[in-house]
Scaffold this motif. Structure first.
Motif, PDB file in Angstrom:
ATOM      1  N   PRO A   1     -18.941-101.301 -33.479  1.00 31.30           N
ATOM      2  CA  PRO A   1     -18.257-100.564 -32.411  1.00 31.30           C
ATOM      3  C   PRO A   1     -19.272 -99.788 -31.586  1.00 31.30           C
ATOM      4  N   VAL A   2     -18.978 -99.631 -30.295  1.00 40.49           N
ATOM      5  CA  VAL A   2     -19.908 -98.954 -29.386  1.00 40.49           C
ATOM      6  C   VAL A   2     -19.203 -97.772 -28.741  1.00 40.49           C
ATOM      7  N   THR A   3     -19.851 -96.617 -28.757  1.00 39.51           N
ATOM      8  CA  THR A   3     -19.304 -95.459 -28.069  1.00 39.51           C
ATOM      9  C   THR A   3     -20.204 -95.101 -26.895  1.00 39.51           C
ATOM     10  N   TYR A   4     -19.580 -94.583 -25.844  1.00 37.40           N
ATOM     11  CA  TYR A   4     -20.287 -94.177 -24.631  1.00 37.40           C
ATOM     12  C   TYR A   4     -20.066 -92.683 -24.430  1.00 37.40           C
ATOM     13  N   ASN A   5     -21.173 -91.990 -24.182  1.00 39.68           N
ATOM     14  CA  ASN A   5     -21.130 -90.541 -23.991  1.00 39.68           C
ATOM     15  C   ASN A   5     -21.783 -90.197 -22.665  1.00 39.68           C
ATOM     16  N   PHE A   6     -21.163 -89.305 -21.913  1.00 40.49           N
ATOM     17  CA  PHE A   6     -21.610 -89.012 -20.553  1.00 40.49           C
ATOM     18  C   PHE A   6     -22.001 -87.544 -20.428  1.00 40.49           C
ATOM     19  N   TYR A   7     -23.171 -87.312 -19.833  1.00 41.47           N
ATOM     20  CA  TYR A   7     -23.725 -85.968 -19.763  1.00 41.47           C
ATOM     21  C   TYR A   7     -23.804 -85.412 -18.341  1.00 41.47           C
ATOM     22  N   GLY A   8     -23.791 -86.258 -17.351  1.00 42.61           N
ATOM     23  CA  GLY A   8     -23.916 -85.799 -15.975  1.00 42.61           C
ATOM     24  C   GLY A   8     -22.617 -85.256 -15.420  1.00 42.61           C
ATOM     25  N   GLY A   9     -22.724 -84.220 -14.592  1.00 41.92           N
ATOM     26  CA  GLY A   9     -21.558 -83.693 -13.903  1.00 41.92           C
ATOM     27  C   GLY A   9     -20.564 -82.953 -14.770  1.00 41.92           C
ATOM     28  N   LEU A  10     -20.963 -82.521 -15.962  1.00 39.38           N
ATOM     29  CA  LEU A  10     -20.040 -81.808 -16.840  1.00 39.38           C
ATOM     30  C   LEU A  10     -19.992 -80.322 -16.495  1.00 39.38           C
ATOM     31  N   ASP A  11     -18.821 -79.748 -16.667  1.00 35.71           N
ATOM     32  CA  ASP A  11     -18.674 -78.297 -16.620  1.00 35.71           C
ATOM     33  C   ASP A  11     -18.920 -77.818 -18.047  1.00 35.71           C
ATOM     34  N   ASN A  12     -20.148 -77.414 -18.337  1.00 39.24           N
ATOM     35  CA  ASN A  12     -20.516 -77.101 -19.709  1.00 39.24           C
ATOM     36  C   ASN A  12     -19.668 -76.003 -20.337  1.00 39.24           C
ATOM     37  N   LYS A  13     -19.319 -75.005 -19.559  1.00 36.76           N
ATOM     38  CA  LYS A  13     -18.493 -73.931 -20.108  1.00 36.76           C
ATOM     39  C   LYS A  13     -17.114 -74.460 -20.492  1.00 36.76           C
ATOM     40  N   LYS A  14     -16.589 -75.349 -19.650  1.00 31.03           N
ATOM     41  CA  LYS A  14     -15.265 -75.909 -19.899  1.00 31.03           C
ATOM     42  C   LYS A  14     -15.271 -76.832 -21.117  1.00 31.03           C
ATOM     43  N   VAL A  15     -16.321 -77.648 -21.251  1.00 31.66           N
ATOM     44  CA  VAL A  15     -16.389 -78.622 -22.336  1.00 31.66           C
ATOM     45  C   VAL A  15     -16.837 -77.981 -23.644  1.00 31.66           C
ATOM     46  N   PHE A  16     -17.882 -77.136 -23.574  1.00 33.67           N
ATOM     47  CA  PHE A  16     -18.485 -76.605 -24.783  1.00 33.67           C
ATOM     48  C   PHE A  16     -18.153 -75.140 -25.054  1.00 33.67           C
ATOM     49  N   GLY A  17     -17.506 -74.475 -24.103  1.00 33.23           N
ATOM     50  CA  GLY A  17     -17.243 -73.042 -24.247  1.00 33.23           C
ATOM     51  C   GLY A  17     -16.425 -72.710 -25.479  1.00 33.23           C
ATOM     52  N   ASP A  18     -15.378 -73.506 -25.744  1.00 31.18           N
ATOM     53  CA  ASP A  18     -14.605 -73.355 -26.974  1.00 31.18           C
ATOM     54  C   ASP A  18     -15.258 -74.269 -28.005  1.00 31.18           C
ATOM     55  N   LEU A  19     -16.212 -73.744 -28.751  1.00 31.31           N
ATOM     56  CA  LEU A  19     -17.036 -74.562 -29.639  1.00 31.31           C
ATOM     57  C   LEU A  19     -16.216 -75.243 -30.718  1.00 31.31           C
TER      58      LEU A  19
END
Length: 389
Positions: free
Chosen positions: A127-145
């Motif tokens: 199985p293959v997973t794809y992860n995207f790092y560009g254009g993220l709102d880091n606070k929104k994605v990672f703020g709630d750890l």
């Protein structure tokens, strides 16, 4: 009753020395489960990744258990005491984190819908997973750890569900760095990275076969050239680092034709299945060339890849989120940090791109912390201090 001889799958081939260690650890499984129950605040499951560790008496030996135990043994450099300790801690963590029910949890689509998804399989059925790092709102994605970690574990568990531990026992990850800048690794991404590094390396050893870094920015080549000097050959051979120009051909070579439209050559996109939507990724849909099925996803935005391939170009691992620990020894990492401190910049011959104007280069320890995600499995001595934490 003695175990009957069964035909081993491709993932169930072990050396004589490995088989001996696996047999020794397997005998200890009843005690391992008891130890996990004693230290856990919640009931411990007797199954791991869908495989019963203590199956009812049967006429055939379940070799899938051997494959799982081998992962813990390899992650601890064939030290049975440390492998047993790691397995006990993993069973305890799964119970207290609530992993057994995490596939039923729902997460906000507007936060995680475009961060990562599971899509298809490589030519070997992984199985293959794809992860995207560009254009993220880091606070929104990672703020709630806590929320982010639960989403990441769910994604990885969906990928784990597609492993049969007979012929397929690991996964492939593609990390897309298109649009990533030097300032992407802010305090939110840094906190998520450190937490996920620890979680994944402790609880999902040897579950990634290849990690492909795609669409890397040019300035990343300089940093990767520095780090690459101190990585073991075993680690480097699992990396594939490619630029935007070579990403379609590299993915086609490493994975095959079952890739999202974004990564296909332009001439091929007209006849291919469209890539998953944000709703698909959140719902856990796995799209392949034949149908769209409800399948599993991978929980970590990390994985391994190959520097030794002729086509890929070296590049930067500037993760905007968590990356797991390397398999390199702690001494190897410490050596890298020491050299990086004394030589803050690459030698002229290795510099292939300069950092963006007006942006300070990353500190050596930050570089090592970011690149700790190159391998999911961890063979370091847990008593030694980890660089970059």
């Amino acid at each position: 009753m003695a175990d009957a001889q069964v035909k081993a799958g491709k993932a169930q081939q072990f050396s004589e020395s490995e088989s001996k260690l696996i047999a020794e650890l397997r005998v200890q499984l009843p005690e391992i489960l008891q130890d996990a129950e004693k230290v856990s605040e919640k009931p411990v499951s007797k199954a791991l990744w869908g495989v019963e560790l203590l199956p009812a008496e049967a006429t055939e030996r379940d070799l899938r258990i051997d494959v799982i135990l081998a992962k813990f043994i390899r992650a601890r450099n064939n030290d049975l005491k440390l492998a047993r300790e790691m397995l006990v801690n993993t069973l305890k963590w799964r119970a207290e984190f609530g992993v057994e029910g995490i596939l039923q949890e729902e997460f906000p689509k507007d936060v995680f819908g475009n961060v990562g998804y599971l899509y298809g399989h490589d030519n070997d059925g992984r199985p293959v997973t794809y992860n995207f790092y560009g254009g993220l709102d880091n606070k929104k994605v990672f703020g709630d750890l806590d929320q982010f970690l639960r989403w990441r574990v769910q994604l990885h568990e969906r990928g784990m569900q597609q492993l049969d531990f007979v012929d397929v026992a690991d996964m492939v990850q593609v990390h897309d760095y298109e649009g990533v800048g030097l300032l992407s690794y802010d305090k939110f991404a840094r906190a998520a990275s450190k937490a996920t590094v620890q979680l994944m390396s402790d609880n999902y050893p040897e579950t990634l076969a290849t990690k492909i870094f795609a669409n890397v920015p040019g300035w990343g080549e300089t940093i990767f050239n520095i780090i690459g000097r101190w990585l073991s050959d075993e680690t480097k051979k699992k990396f594939v680092v490619v630029s935007k120009a070579t990403a379609p051909s590299a993915l086609a070579q490493r994975i095959g034709n079952d890739i999202p439209e974004k990564f296909r050559a332009k001439s091929e996109t007209a006849d291919k299945t469209p890539e998953p939507t944000a709703a698909d990724s959140e719902a856990g849909l796995d799209t392949d060339n034949n149908a769209t099925k409800t399948k599993t996803e991978d929980a970590s935005a990390q994985g391994t890849a190959t520097l030794s391939a002729p086509a890929p170009e070296p590049a930067h691992i500037d993760a905007a989120e968590a990356l797991p620990k390397p398999t390199d020894t702690a001494k190897e990492q410490q050596s890298a940090a020491a050299v990086a401190d004394s030589q803050p910049g690459p030698e002229p011959a290795t510099v292939t791109a300069a950092p963006e104007a007006g942006v300070a280069p990353a500190e050596p320890n930050d570089i090592i912390s970011e690149t700790a995600g190159m391998r999911l499995d961890d063979c370091t001595d847990p008593k030694e201090e980890n660089i970059g934490k």
